[in-house]
Design a protein around this motif. Structure first.
Motif, mmCIF file in Angstrom:
data_model
loop_
_atom_site.group_PDB
_atom_site.id
_atom_site.type_symbol
_atom_site.label_atom_id
_atom_site.label_comp_id
_atom_site.label_asym_id
_atom_site.label_seq_id
_atom_site.Cartn_x
_atom_site.Cartn_y
_atom_site.Cartn_z
ATOM 1 N N GLY A 73 0.841 -1.186 0.000
ATOM 2 C CA GLY A 73 0.000 0.000 0.000
ATOM 3 C C GLY A 73 0.875 1.233 0.000
ATOM 4 O O GLY A 73 2.107 1.146 0.106
ATOM 5 N N TYR A 77 -2.990 6.795 0.722
ATOM 6 C CA TYR A 77 -3.879 6.261 -0.311
ATOM 7 C C TYR A 77 -4.582 4.995 0.186
ATOM 8 O O TYR A 77 -4.344 3.898 -0.328
ATOM 9 N N PHE A 80 -5.651 1.505 -1.862
ATOM 10 C CA PHE A 80 -4.795 1.232 -3.015
ATOM 11 C C PHE A 80 -3.894 0.049 -2.691
ATOM 12 O O PHE A 80 -3.228 0.035 -1.654
ATOM 13 N N LEU A 237 -0.758 8.597 -9.445
ATOM 14 C CA LEU A 237 -1.950 8.479 -8.607
ATOM 15 C C LEU A 237 -2.081 9.742 -7.775
ATOM 16 O O LEU A 237 -1.205 10.068 -6.975
ATOM 17 N N GLY A 239 -5.140 12.809 -6.109
ATOM 18 C CA GLY A 239 -6.129 12.921 -5.049
ATOM 19 C C GLY A 239 -7.530 13.100 -5.596
ATOM 20 O O GLY A 239 -7.812 12.789 -6.756
ATOM 21 N N MET A 259 -7.681 -0.474 -7.051
ATOM 22 C CA MET A 259 -8.112 0.818 -6.516
ATOM 23 C C MET A 259 -9.475 0.618 -5.882
ATOM 24 O O MET A 259 -10.447 0.281 -6.569
ATOM 25 N N SER A 263 -9.432 5.222 -2.527
ATOM 26 C CA SER A 263 -8.631 5.335 -3.747
ATOM 27 C C SER A 263 -9.403 5.006 -5.019
ATOM 28 O O SER A 263 -8.866 5.170 -6.121
ATOM 29 N N ARG A 264 -10.643 4.559 -4.872
ATOM 30 C CA ARG A 264 -11.426 4.171 -6.055
ATOM 31 C C ARG A 264 -11.720 5.352 -6.971
ATOM 32 O O ARG A 264 -11.833 5.178 -8.198
ATOM 33 N N LEU A 266 -9.942 8.380 -7.208
ATOM 34 C CA LEU A 266 -8.846 9.348 -7.272
ATOM 35 C C LEU A 266 -8.432 9.594 -8.719
ATOM 36 O O LEU A 266 -8.549 8.723 -9.582
ATOM 37 N N HIS A 268 -5.985 9.804 -11.771
ATOM 38 C CA HIS A 268 -4.792 9.047 -12.124
ATOM 39 C C HIS A 268 -4.523 9.192 -13.616
ATOM 40 O O HIS A 268 -5.375 9.663 -14.383
#
Length: 366
Positions: A73, A77, A80, A237, A239, A259, A263-264, A266, A268
């Motif tokens: 991890g 985050y 993640f 990755l 925010g 993710m 973090s799903r 965020l 990227h």
């Protein structure tokens, strides 16, 4: 260190500044890029749900037993998870072949369908394999249809114009990829995950993936799974807002990212594809063919040497990424307005999923 300075700056669209920094092909300062093969700093070990996946099911999916995986991890985050190559020797080859030979076939949808007659896109593999096999190193040789492939959608087909999925644009999701995804999700604590939609992205050394959030799925409680094969890349990755500077990390062949939770949703992106760091044409994890005694019920198929040579030639300058999502929660249905979209459309120039090049280009060119 330019990248570190940009990270500290923050402010309006800090993400885009770092994206542009790493997008430069002469950007040699990669010291700030997290390397999970040598974890440290903000990287920590993550726990997996070993009992959720039997060794037999892992073998059937072409994976090592979960007890042998390493998972990491990143501080800041939550949700993640990074899993460096958990595939059994040779088994990555199956997924590469599926992405090049099987998954682009009808009834699945690809970018070439949007500007070519249906009969021209029915057998991309057959039309490309001889050209790929003979291909030299010259940049000026015409690209085969497979090399012009940019994306393929599976299951619920993503509509690039409306940025939605719909009930009436759905084809059967590949059973082998569904099984792989279910095992990885279960190992990460998401038993019952349903693979309902897939977006496959095909990258070359001049490709990138724009800054975006994957939010079109109606159920965000389930993870997004990402599988990478071939050449390496830098993944950013960020925010919940573009003002937040992202963390850069390397992704190599066989690596899996999950993710979930915070973090799903965020931001990227993938600013750059990099040559395999081993310095060879292909990473060594692709050298070996799968074991001759695959377990009963394995979803892994042996590739002929002829087929693999075509795949290997393609991967010398390319990277393939499979992302798998659950669109609907158990028992959930699409709202009425979601059912009105027909065929998925070409992504716009600033697409968040298309492998956008740095220079501007029309989405309807291949």
């Amino acid at each position: 260190m330019a990248a570190a300075a940009l990270t500290r700056e923050g402010g309006e669209d800090a993400f885009r500044r770092l994206f542009r920094f790493y997008r430069q092909r002469d950007a040699s300062d990669l010291r700030g890029v997290v390397d999970f093969s040598a974890p440290g700093g903000q990287v920590f070990r993550s726990q997996l749900s070993i009992s959720s996946v039997s060794d037999q099911d892992a073998y059937r999916a072409g994976l090592r037993p979960v007890s042998q995986w390493k998972a990491y991890g990143l501080s800041g985050y939550p949700g993640f998870i990074f899993i460096p190559n958990p595939f059994l020797p040779g088994c990555q080859r199956h997924w590469v072949k599926q992405c090049l030979k099987l998954y682009p076939e009808k009834p699945n949808v690809c970018n070439l369908d949007l500007h070519m007659a249906p009969e021209k896109t029915t057998d991309l593999w057959g039309q490309s394999k001889e050209q790929l096999r003979r291909k030299g190193s010259s940049k000026w040789e015409p690209r085969s249809l497979l090399e012009k492939l940019r994306w393929v959608t599976l299951g619920y087909h993503y509509n690039w114009d409306s940025k939605k999925y719909s009930a009436n644009h759905h084809t059967p999701f590949p059973s082998d990829l569904a099984f792989l995804s279910e095992q990885v999700a279960a190992a990460c604590g998401f038993r019952g995950f349903q693979a309902q939609a897939g977006i496959l992205n095909y990258y070359h050394f001049d490709s990138s993936l724009g800054i975006h959030v994957d939010e079109s799925e109606l159920d965000h409680s389930r993870p997004l799974l990402s599988f990478s094969f071939g050449q390496s890349s830098i993944f950013l990755l960020g925010g919940l807002k573009r003002e937040e500077a992202p963390t850069a990390m390397f992704m190599h062949s066989g690596d899996i990212m999950v993710m979930s939770g915070f973090s799903r949703l965020l931001y990227h992106a993938v600013p750059r594809v990099l040559p395999n760091p081993e310095g060879t044409a292909l990473p060594s994890c692709l050298d070996q063919a799968p074991s001759s005694d695959l377990p009963v019920g394995s979803v892994i198929e042996h590739s002929s040497e002829e087929d693999w040579q075509v795949c290997a030639k393609y991967l010398q300058s390319s990277r393939i990424n499979m992302t798998v999502r659950q669109v609907l929660a158990e028992g959930q249905k699409f709202p009425e307005e979601y059912g009105t979209n027909g065929k998925g459309q070409a992504p716009p120039e600033d697409s968040h999923h298309e492998n956008c090049k740095a220079k501007r280009h029309k989405p309807n060119t291949v």
